[in-house]
Write an enzyme that holds these catalytic residues in place. Structure first.
Site, short mmCIF file in Angstrom:
data_model
loop_
_atom_site.label_atom_id
_atom_site.label_comp_id
_atom_site.label_asym_id
_atom_site.label_seq_id
_atom_site.Cartn_x
_atom_site.Cartn_y
_atom_site.Cartn_z
N ASP A 23 0.90 -1.24 0.02
CA ASP A 23 0.23 0.45 0.09
C ASP A 23 1.09 1.22 0.23
OD1 ASP A 23 -2.20 1.81 0.03
OD2 ASP A 23 -2.14 1.02 2.30
N GLY A 24 0.60 2.15 -0.64
CA GLY A 24 1.04 3.31 -0.36
C GLY A 24 1.91 4.31 -1.55
N ASN A 25 1.23 3.46 -2.88
CA ASN A 25 2.60 4.18 -3.99
C ASN A 25 1.64 5.33 -4.33
OD1 ASN A 25 3.07 1.58 -4.28
ND2 ASN A 25 1.99 0.51 -5.84
N GLU A 70 -11.36 -5.15 -6.14
CA GLU A 70 -12.35 -3.15 -5.60
C GLU A 70 -11.66 -2.41 -6.45
OE1 GLU A 70 -11.50 -5.79 -2.95
OE2 GLU A 70 -13.90 -6.21 -2.84
N ASN A 71 -10.26 -3.03 -7.12
CA ASN A 71 -9.36 -1.94 -7.53
C ASN A 71 -10.11 -1.45 -8.90
OD1 ASN A 71 -6.33 -3.37 -6.02
ND2 ASN A 71 -7.31 -1.21 -5.29
N TRP A 72 -11.18 -1.85 -8.97
CA TRP A 72 -11.76 -1.82 -10.72
C TRP A 72 -12.80 -0.45 -10.40
CZ3 TRP A 72 -10.51 -4.91 -15.36
CH2 TRP A 72 -9.78 -6.07 -14.68
N ARG A 200 -5.49 -2.40 8.00
CA ARG A 200 -6.52 -3.60 8.11
C ARG A 200 -6.20 -4.11 6.95
NH1 ARG A 200 -7.80 1.93 6.32
NH2 ARG A 200 -7.36 2.46 3.90
N LEU A 201 -7.44 -4.81 6.75
CA LEU A 201 -7.13 -7.05 6.02
C LEU A 201 -7.16 -6.10 3.76
CD1 LEU A 201 -6.20 -8.70 6.15
CD2 LEU A 201 -7.87 -10.26 7.08
C1 FPP Z 1 -2.42 0.69 -3.17
O1 FPP Z 1 -1.17 1.23 -3.33
C2 FPP Z 1 -0.78 -0.47 -4.84
C3 FPP Z 1 -1.71 -1.25 -5.18
C4 FPP Z 1 -3.13 -1.12 -5.64
C5 FPP Z 1 -1.45 -1.95 -6.80
C6 FPP Z 1 -0.42 -2.68 -6.27
C7 FPP Z 1 0.63 -2.95 -7.74
C8 FPP Z 1 2.59 -2.67 -7.88
C9 FPP Z 1 2.84 -2.06 -6.54
C10 FPP Z 1 2.57 -2.97 -8.76
C11 FPP Z 1 2.34 -4.68 -8.80
C12 FPP Z 1 3.10 -5.73 -10.42
C13 FPP Z 1 2.97 -6.90 -10.59
C14 FPP Z 1 4.13 -7.68 -11.34
C15 FPP Z 1 1.29 -7.37 -10.59
P1 FPP Z 1 -1.88 2.52 -3.65
O2 FPP Z 1 -2.37 3.01 -5.59
O3 FPP Z 1 -3.05 2.08 -3.09
O4 FPP Z 1 -1.30 3.67 -2.69
P2 FPP Z 1 -2.37 4.95 -2.21
O5 FPP Z 1 -3.50 4.46 -0.73
O6 FPP Z 1 -1.39 5.88 -1.80
O7 FPP Z 1 -3.30 5.98 -3.21
#
Ligand code: FPP
Length: 246
Positions: A23-25, A70-72, A200-201
């Site tokens: 989480d946290g990208n 849920e990411n959709w 959270r899970l």
């Molecule tokens: C959560 O960060 C991350 C994700 C929803 C995607 C994670 C996926 C990857 C790191 C790469 C996947 C790679 C492969 C090879 C399948 P967020 O976007 O929810 O961050 P935020 O909570 O800070 O907005």
């Protein structure tokens, strides 16, 4: 082995199955004045670092929550970008996975995943199928509740067809219907890690996390390193797991 000090104490009590909610990208990108997609891109580098370290430490299965059911709900552009990540990841990293004897696996609902994404994942699974080391298990279009509902439907079908008797349904029989039957005998999670400070899970491996130990890191996923994984492993080593007993 990498060129860093061994964490000797970790070596003899390694969790078999480590699962990570990466989480946290998005927040990492925001913090550094970049776009969300740059955060996901950097997140892939963290996957690489952490997978290699986990494999070197003797973890048997590393499950990564890469895309949830849920990411959709995210903006179409971001969904599209996330769907392209496996293509980019496996293009670059399969040779390194081979060098480290890592086998790729996937749990999730493949039906809604675009063809090119599915093809990239299947190719990586096929190319690494003879590797005998750690299983790098991507949870992709995965949702814990949906998984349980599908398992229930499958058991219902087996009962209707006479293949199974209701009285014979046990936890073992139920568990064998879950998507994690592809990583047996390590179906259940030993150590669950979540980055970015959230605790959270989020519908991740609901059944399989019943007795796992949780480790939360405040770092955003792109900042996660092998050293932080070692810290989590050390922390796990000092926990006492009682499974309801005393
Ligand atoms: C959560 O960060 C991350 C994700 C929803 C995607 C994670 C996926 C990857 C790191 C790469 C996947 C790679 C492969 C090879 C399948 P967020 O976007 O929810 O961050 P935020 O909570 O800070 O907005």
């Amino acid at each position: 082995m990498g060129n860093y000090p061994q964490v000797d104490t970790v070596i003899d009590h390694i969790p078999d199955h480590v699962a990570i909610i990466m989480d946290g990208n998005g927040r990492w990108a925001q913090r550094t004045g970049k776009e969300r997609k740059d955060g996901h891109q950097e997140g892939m580098e963290a996957i690489r670092r952490v997978s290699i370290r986990a494999s070197e430490r003797g973890v048997k299965v590393l499950t990564l929550y890469a895309f949830s059911t849920e990411n959709w709900k995210r903006p179409p552009q971001e969904v599209k970008f996330l769907m392209q990540l496996p293509v980019k990841f496996f293009d670059r990293f399969v040779p390194e996975l081979q060098e480290n004897n890592i086998r790729v696996n996937m749990i999730g609902f493949k039906d809604k995943v675009p063809g090119s994404t599915k093809k990239a994942i299947e190719k990586a699974i096929d190319e690494t199928k003879h590797n005998t080391g750690m299983v790098l298990n991507f949870a992709f279009n995965y949702g814990g509740r949906a998984e349980i509902v599908e398992a229930t439907k499958s058991l219902f079908d087996k009962i209707t067809s006479g293949e199974l008797n209701k009285k014979d349904i046990s936890e073992e029989i139920f568990q064998a219907e879950l998507l994690t039957n592809s990583i047996t005998p390590y179906d259940n999670v030993d150590l669950l890690i979540r980055s970015s400070g959230e605790q959270r899970l989020s519908n991740f491996l609901l059944w399989q996390n019943a007795y796992s130990e949780f480790y939360f890191s405040k770092l955003f996923w792109p900042d996660f390193t092998g050293e932080i994984l070692d810290k989590a492993l050390l922390d796990y080593q000092n926990r006492s797991r009682r499974y309801g007993a005393i």
